[in-house]
Motif scaffolding. Structure first.
Motif, short mmCIF file in Angstrom:
data_model
loop_
_atom_site.label_atom_id
_atom_site.label_comp_id
_atom_site.label_asym_id
_atom_site.label_seq_id
_atom_site.Cartn_x
_atom_site.Cartn_y
_atom_site.Cartn_z
N GLU A 150 0.83 -1.20 0.00
CA GLU A 150 0.00 0.00 0.00
C GLU A 150 0.86 1.26 0.00
O GLU A 150 1.96 1.28 0.57
N VAL A 151 0.35 2.32 -0.62
CA VAL A 151 1.07 3.59 -0.69
C VAL A 151 0.16 4.69 -0.16
O VAL A 151 -0.95 4.89 -0.65
N ILE A 152 0.65 5.42 0.85
CA ILE A 152 -0.11 6.47 1.51
C ILE A 152 0.59 7.80 1.31
O ILE A 152 1.80 7.92 1.49
N ASP A 153 -0.19 8.81 0.92
CA ASP A 153 0.31 10.18 0.80
C ASP A 153 0.33 10.79 2.20
O ASP A 153 -0.71 10.91 2.85
N LEU A 154 1.52 11.20 2.66
CA LEU A 154 1.63 11.73 4.02
C LEU A 154 1.16 13.17 4.15
O LEU A 154 1.07 13.69 5.26
N LYS A 155 0.86 13.83 3.05
CA LYS A 155 0.27 15.17 3.12
C LYS A 155 -1.24 15.09 3.35
O LYS A 155 -1.81 15.86 4.11
N THR A 156 -1.88 14.15 2.67
CA THR A 156 -3.33 14.02 2.77
C THR A 156 -3.76 12.89 3.69
O THR A 156 -4.93 12.80 4.06
N HIS A 157 -2.82 11.99 4.02
CA HIS A 157 -3.10 10.83 4.85
C HIS A 157 -4.14 9.92 4.20
O HIS A 157 -4.97 9.31 4.87
N LYS A 158 -4.03 9.81 2.88
CA LYS A 158 -4.92 8.96 2.10
C LYS A 158 -4.12 7.91 1.34
O LYS A 158 -2.98 8.16 0.94
N VAL A 159 -4.75 6.76 1.12
CA VAL A 159 -4.15 5.75 0.25
C VAL A 159 -4.26 6.23 -1.18
O VAL A 159 -5.34 6.57 -1.67
N ILE A 160 -3.10 6.28 -1.88
CA ILE A 160 -3.11 6.79 -3.26
C ILE A 160 -2.82 5.71 -4.28
O ILE A 160 -2.81 5.98 -5.49
N GLY A 161 -2.60 4.49 -3.82
CA GLY A 161 -2.35 3.42 -4.76
C GLY A 161 -1.72 2.23 -4.08
O GLY A 161 -1.58 2.18 -2.85
N ALA A 162 -1.34 1.25 -4.90
CA ALA A 162 -0.71 0.04 -4.38
C ALA A 162 0.21 -0.53 -5.44
O ALA A 162 -0.03 -0.38 -6.64
N ILE A 163 1.26 -1.18 -4.99
CA ILE A 163 2.16 -1.91 -5.90
C ILE A 163 1.64 -3.33 -5.95
O ILE A 163 1.62 -4.03 -4.92
N PRO A 164 1.19 -3.80 -7.10
CA PRO A 164 0.56 -5.12 -7.18
C PRO A 164 1.60 -6.24 -7.23
O PRO A 164 2.78 -6.03 -7.46
N ASN A 165 1.08 -7.45 -7.01
CA ASN A 165 1.88 -8.67 -7.20
C ASN A 165 3.17 -8.65 -6.38
O ASN A 165 4.26 -8.91 -6.87
N THR A 166 3.02 -8.37 -5.08
CA THR A 166 4.15 -8.49 -4.15
C THR A 166 3.76 -9.54 -3.11
O THR A 166 3.49 -9.21 -1.96
N PRO A 167 3.74 -10.83 -3.49
CA PRO A 167 3.25 -11.88 -2.59
C PRO A 167 4.12 -12.01 -1.34
O PRO A 167 5.34 -11.94 -1.41
N ALA A 168 3.45 -12.19 -0.20
CA ALA A 168 4.14 -12.30 1.08
C ALA A 168 5.11 -11.15 1.27
O ALA A 168 6.27 -11.33 1.63
N ALA A 169 4.62 -9.94 1.05
CA ALA A 169 5.47 -8.74 1.13
C ALA A 169 5.98 -8.54 2.55
O ALA A 169 5.25 -8.70 3.53
N HIS A 170 7.27 -8.18 2.65
CA HIS A 170 7.89 -7.97 3.96
C HIS A 170 8.48 -6.56 4.09
O HIS A 170 8.04 -5.77 4.88
N GLY A 171 9.53 -6.26 3.32
CA GLY A 171 10.24 -5.00 3.46
C GLY A 171 10.16 -4.16 2.21
O GLY A 171 9.92 -4.67 1.11
N ILE A 172 10.38 -2.86 2.37
CA ILE A 172 10.35 -1.92 1.25
C ILE A 172 11.57 -1.02 1.34
O ILE A 172 11.88 -0.51 2.42
N ALA A 173 12.25 -0.82 0.22
CA ALA A 173 13.35 0.15 0.13
C ALA A 173 13.06 1.09 -1.03
O ALA A 173 12.62 0.64 -2.10
N VAL A 174 13.31 2.38 -0.82
CA VAL A 174 13.02 3.40 -1.83
C VAL A 174 14.31 4.11 -2.21
O VAL A 174 15.08 4.52 -1.34
N VAL A 175 14.54 4.25 -3.53
CA VAL A 175 15.76 4.90 -4.04
C VAL A 175 15.33 6.02 -4.99
O VAL A 175 15.23 5.81 -6.21
N PRO A 176 15.06 7.22 -4.48
CA PRO A 176 14.57 8.30 -5.34
C PRO A 176 15.48 8.63 -6.50
O PRO A 176 15.00 8.96 -7.59
N SER A 177 16.80 8.56 -6.32
CA SER A 177 17.73 8.91 -7.39
C SER A 177 17.61 7.99 -8.58
O SER A 177 17.94 8.37 -9.71
N ALA A 178 17.15 6.78 -8.36
CA ALA A 178 16.98 5.82 -9.45
C ALA A 178 15.52 5.68 -9.87
O ALA A 178 15.22 4.91 -10.80
N ASN A 179 14.62 6.42 -9.21
CA ASN A 179 13.18 6.28 -9.44
C ASN A 179 12.74 4.82 -9.33
O ASN A 179 11.91 4.35 -10.09
#
Length: 342
Positions: free
Chosen positions: A63-92
């Motif tokens: 799930e993806v939540i916008d921290l300005k509005t505190h609303k769910v704005i989307g989801a990344i599909p097909n991540t079965p048994a999801a555990h951790g998330i890492a974000v790399v803005p420089s690589a988009n």
């Protein structure tokens, strides 16, 4: 983190509401509840300060939540048994570990489109982007081998031999990465570039450490352990500085540098334990704040707001030969994020 559905086993008594017992003197209080809904278990939350988003591993999607509005704005599909998330803005690019499938999903930060998978070591769990080495680490909670990825391509560029079931990492931002080793009850330091283990520090009387936080100014590691202890270690010398009581079912820890508070998320009894750093060598438990059963992981934003997540529980299925110790079901539509602040 433990199995994706561990939250259910930690919450046999069912979810409870945020207690009215919080007072104005409490160092944190509930700011808001963000409803998400859906089905399935949960694990890590990750804040992306640059994108002002919160990512939450939830069942077969993220799930993806916008921290300005505190609303769910989307989801990344097909991540079965999801555990951790890492974000790399420089690589988009972002990465999600899928523990049962032994791979990471790569996704586009702007569109949230799933861009494919990359095979990793067994049971990838915590994910971490190290800006110093410009690498993504997929820490394996089984087998002692953790995969190291190039964030731009997603290709595996190395394997860290860490010697145990790896849990949550922390960094000093100078090429030294610290991580809890759950099955050995250790916290270790390894080199972000060479991947060589530099130090191993025993955590006894703490056992089965999961959540880890770090005070870079004073070189203090805070390991949250399954036997309801927080162990404070000097990251330079390995000296054990303090051992504090915390709640049950812990899986997360955070350090609030503005106040000197260490906070653990205790999913077993549905609380936050707040410990104040009086000096680098002296610590005091100052509050136990109700959250909800199963709220065991934590993420912190630059404003030192704390995020955790949980859901209500339903009946426990009957035991079978294949599943002799069933966990309670999760009530569909009740999954939510809890935001705490001062």
């Amino acid at each position: 983190m433990k199995n994706l559905l561990l939250a259910t086993s930690l919450a046999l008594l069912g979810a409870v509401p945020i207690a009215q017992a919080q007072t104005a003197a409490a160092p944190y209080h509930l700011l808001r509840t963000i409803p998400i809904g859906g089905e399935g278990g949960w694990d890590f939350l990750t804040v992306d300060p640059a994108g002002e988003r919160l990512y939450v591993a939830h069942g077969t999607q993220t799930e993806v939540i916008d921290l300005k509005t505190h609303k769910v704005i989307g989801a990344i599909p097909n991540t079965p048994a999801a555990h951790g998330i890492a974000v790399v803005p420089s690589a988009n690019r972002g990465y999600v570990s899928c523990g049962r499938n032994n791979f990471c999903v790569i996704f586009d930060l702007k569109t949230l489109k799933n861009l494919g998978t990359i095979a990793t070591g067994p049971k990838p769990d915590a994910l971490f982007y190290d800006a110093f080495s410009k690498r993504v680490f997929a820490f394996s909670n089984d087998g002692g081998k953790s995969s190291v990825l190039d964030p731009a391509t997603g290709q595996v560029v190395g394997t860290a031999e860490l010697g145990g079931d790896v849990e949550v990492p922390a960094t000093d931002g100078k090429g030294h990465i610290f991580v809890n080793i759950e099955d050995k009850s250790e916290v270790i330091e390894f080199d972000a570039k060479t991947l060589a283990v530099r130090h191993r520090y025993a955590l006894a009387p703490g056992a089965e450490p999961t959540g880890l936080a770090f005070d870079a100014k004073n070189n203090r590691l805070f390991s949250a352990c399954a036997n309801e202890k927080l162990v404070v270690t000097d990251s330079k010398t390995g000296k054990q500085v303090a051992v504090l009581p915390i709640g049950s079912g812990v899986d997360g820890a955070a350090f609030d540098s503005a106040t000197g508070n260490i906070v653990t998320t205790n999913g077993g009894d549905g609380t936050l334990t707040v410990i104040h750093q009086d000096t680098p060598d002296k610590y005091t438990v100052v509050a136990t704040i109700p959250t909800a059963k199963g709220a065991r992981t934590v993420a912190k934003d630059p404003q030192n707001h704390l995020y955790t997540c949980t859901a209500d529980l339903g009946p426990t299925p009957a035991a079978t030969t294949e599943n002799p110790k069933p966990r309670p079901s999760i009530v569909p539509g009740t999954f939510r994020v809890l935001e705490f602040g001062k």
